[in-house]
Enzyme design. Structure first.
Site, mmCIF file in Angstrom:
data_model
loop_
_atom_site.group_PDB
_atom_site.id
_atom_site.type_symbol
_atom_site.label_atom_id
_atom_site.label_comp_id
_atom_site.label_asym_id
_atom_site.label_seq_id
_atom_site.Cartn_x
_atom_site.Cartn_y
_atom_site.Cartn_z
ATOM 1 N N HIS A 181 40.013 51.375 42.437
ATOM 2 C CA HIS A 181 39.185 51.203 43.629
ATOM 3 C C HIS A 181 38.471 52.513 43.906
ATOM 4 O O HIS A 181 39.097 53.556 44.090
ATOM 5 C CB HIS A 181 40.029 50.795 44.838
ATOM 6 C CG HIS A 181 39.214 50.588 46.076
ATOM 7 N ND1 HIS A 181 38.623 49.378 46.380
ATOM 8 C CD2 HIS A 181 38.868 51.443 47.075
ATOM 9 C CE1 HIS A 181 37.965 49.491 47.518
ATOM 10 N NE2 HIS A 181 38.090 50.732 47.954
ATOM 11 N N CYS A 182 37.146 52.459 43.902
ATOM 12 C CA CYS A 182 36.339 53.663 44.082
ATOM 13 C C CYS A 182 35.814 53.706 45.522
ATOM 14 O O CYS A 182 35.004 52.852 45.905
ATOM 15 C CB CYS A 182 35.176 53.681 43.093
ATOM 16 S SG CYS A 182 34.116 55.144 43.244
ATOM 17 N N PRO A 183 36.244 54.669 46.330
ATOM 18 C CA PRO A 183 35.752 54.723 47.713
ATOM 19 C C PRO A 183 34.286 55.100 47.812
ATOM 20 O O PRO A 183 33.632 54.793 48.817
ATOM 21 C CB PRO A 183 36.653 55.793 48.351
ATOM 22 C CG PRO A 183 37.107 56.647 47.214
ATOM 23 C CD PRO A 183 37.228 55.725 46.046
#
Length: 349
Positions: free
Chosen positions: A182-184
């Site tokens: 998961h890439c913020p």
């Protein structure tokens, strides 16, 4: 003898009762030869893990904070890209057009192409679904076919089947196919549906930052005020003289930097910002391409209890970028191409 036979029969029946269980996938009652917390259904192929502990559900405040954090990072990144594009064009174009009109037009066209590719790939990676699993029938024997849930597990958070190599994301609150991480900064998971766009975004950022760094260095050299080094000719040779020369140059650069215009200051900022972003994105891109070459994902690698390695090789990279089978034959040879074509698509994104 009769009492012993009755005791043995009762113990056998109790043992069978203890080893009776129900498959979550098809609802059939299973009798295991021995107790096992993890077992696979012989009909539907679903895997049951009775010893898996669930994480404590996130609080409402924590979920709200993760959502706000992702939206904030996406907003900052969008404004940063627009700032670099607009200020870069404004700061560099006088130096480029001073060379020739052709160089200026070529610079504007190249900047437009790189900007469009970078922004569009970012939007596709950020706002496209990362890859939600398809809804399949489960829970009842008549509607579940033979091997219809092969190697599926049950997601207690989504309350539905989870395919192999899929993981549940706490931020997105859903299971993601071939989830990498998961890439913020894009506010989204990187999964089967947007992984290619994420890699395209990283490649475009690397090329764009390299171009910005080179152009800002050239334009900064053109607009930098003349250096006034007074005692450089009086210095001799030696360690002490070298140190004094360095001090003179640094002092001259600092004094001349105070005379820079707003365009010069922006050029300095863009050069340092592009270089730092370039280093970080190159490391991330290399890591991503390495996992694709290995036929694996980042989250599968760190989750040692659920590692699903594929066959590593260059065919994984070619298949990831959508190269046709004819390219396999040319680049990898007929034998390797045929072998790579037989590999199941579930082993790679």
């Amino acid at each position: 003898m009769d009492e012993a036979a009755v005791r043995e029969e009762n113990s056998v029946s109790l043992m069978l009762e203890d080893h009776k269980t129900t498959c979550w996938g098809c609802g059939l009652h299973l009798v295991l030869e021995s107790y096992s917390p993890i077992f696979k259904c012989g009909w539907c192929g679903a895997i049951t893990d009775q010893c898996k502990t669930l994480r404590k559900p996130d609080s409402t405040w924590f979920s709200w904070w993760r959502c706000v954090r992702d939206r904030l990072f996406v907003t900052i990144l969008i404004f940063f890209m627009l700032f670099v594009i607009c200020t870069g064009v404004w700061a560099v174009y006088p130096a480029v057009f001073s060379i020739s009109k052709f160089c200026g037009i070529f610079h504007c066209l190249l900047t437009s192409v790189l900007s469009i590719i970078t922004v569009s790939s970012f939007c596709l990676a950020a706002f496209r679904s990362a890859g939600a699993p398809a809804n399949i029938p489960w829970g009842s024997y008549p509607i579940v076919e033979k091997d219809g849930l092969e190697n599926y597990t049950y997601c207690a958070y989504c309350s539905k089947p989870k395919p192999p190599r899929a993981h549940h994301c706490r931020s997105c609150r859903m299971c993601v196919l071939d989830m990498d991480h998961h890439c913020p900064f894009i506010g989204n998971c990187v999964g089967a549906a947007n992984h290619r766009y994420f890699i395209a975004f990283l490649i475009s950022v690397v090329i764009s930052c390299a171009y910005v760094f080179l152009m800002t260095l050239y334009a900064g050299f053109r607009v930098w005020p003349p250096l006034e080094i007074r005692n450089l000719a009086l210095s001799g040779f030696g360690i002490g003289s070298a140190a004094s020369i360095v001090k003179e140059i640094v002092a001259a650069l600092a004094s001349s930097a105070l005379l820079l215009s707003a365009r010069g200051l922006i050029l300095i900022y863009l050069s340092f910002a592009s270089l730092s972003v370039e280093i970080g994105i190159v490391v991330l891109l290399w890591q991503q391409l390495y996992w694709i070459y290995e036929g694996n994902t980042y989250i599968n690698q760190i989750a040692s209890h659920n590692v699903a390695h594929g066959e590593k090789g260059w065919q994984n990279l070619l298949r990831f970028f959508g190269c046709p089978y004819s390219v396999y034959r040319v680049l990898l040879g007929t034998g390797n191409a045929g072998k790579s074509q037989d590999i199941s698509s579930s082993k790679l994104l």
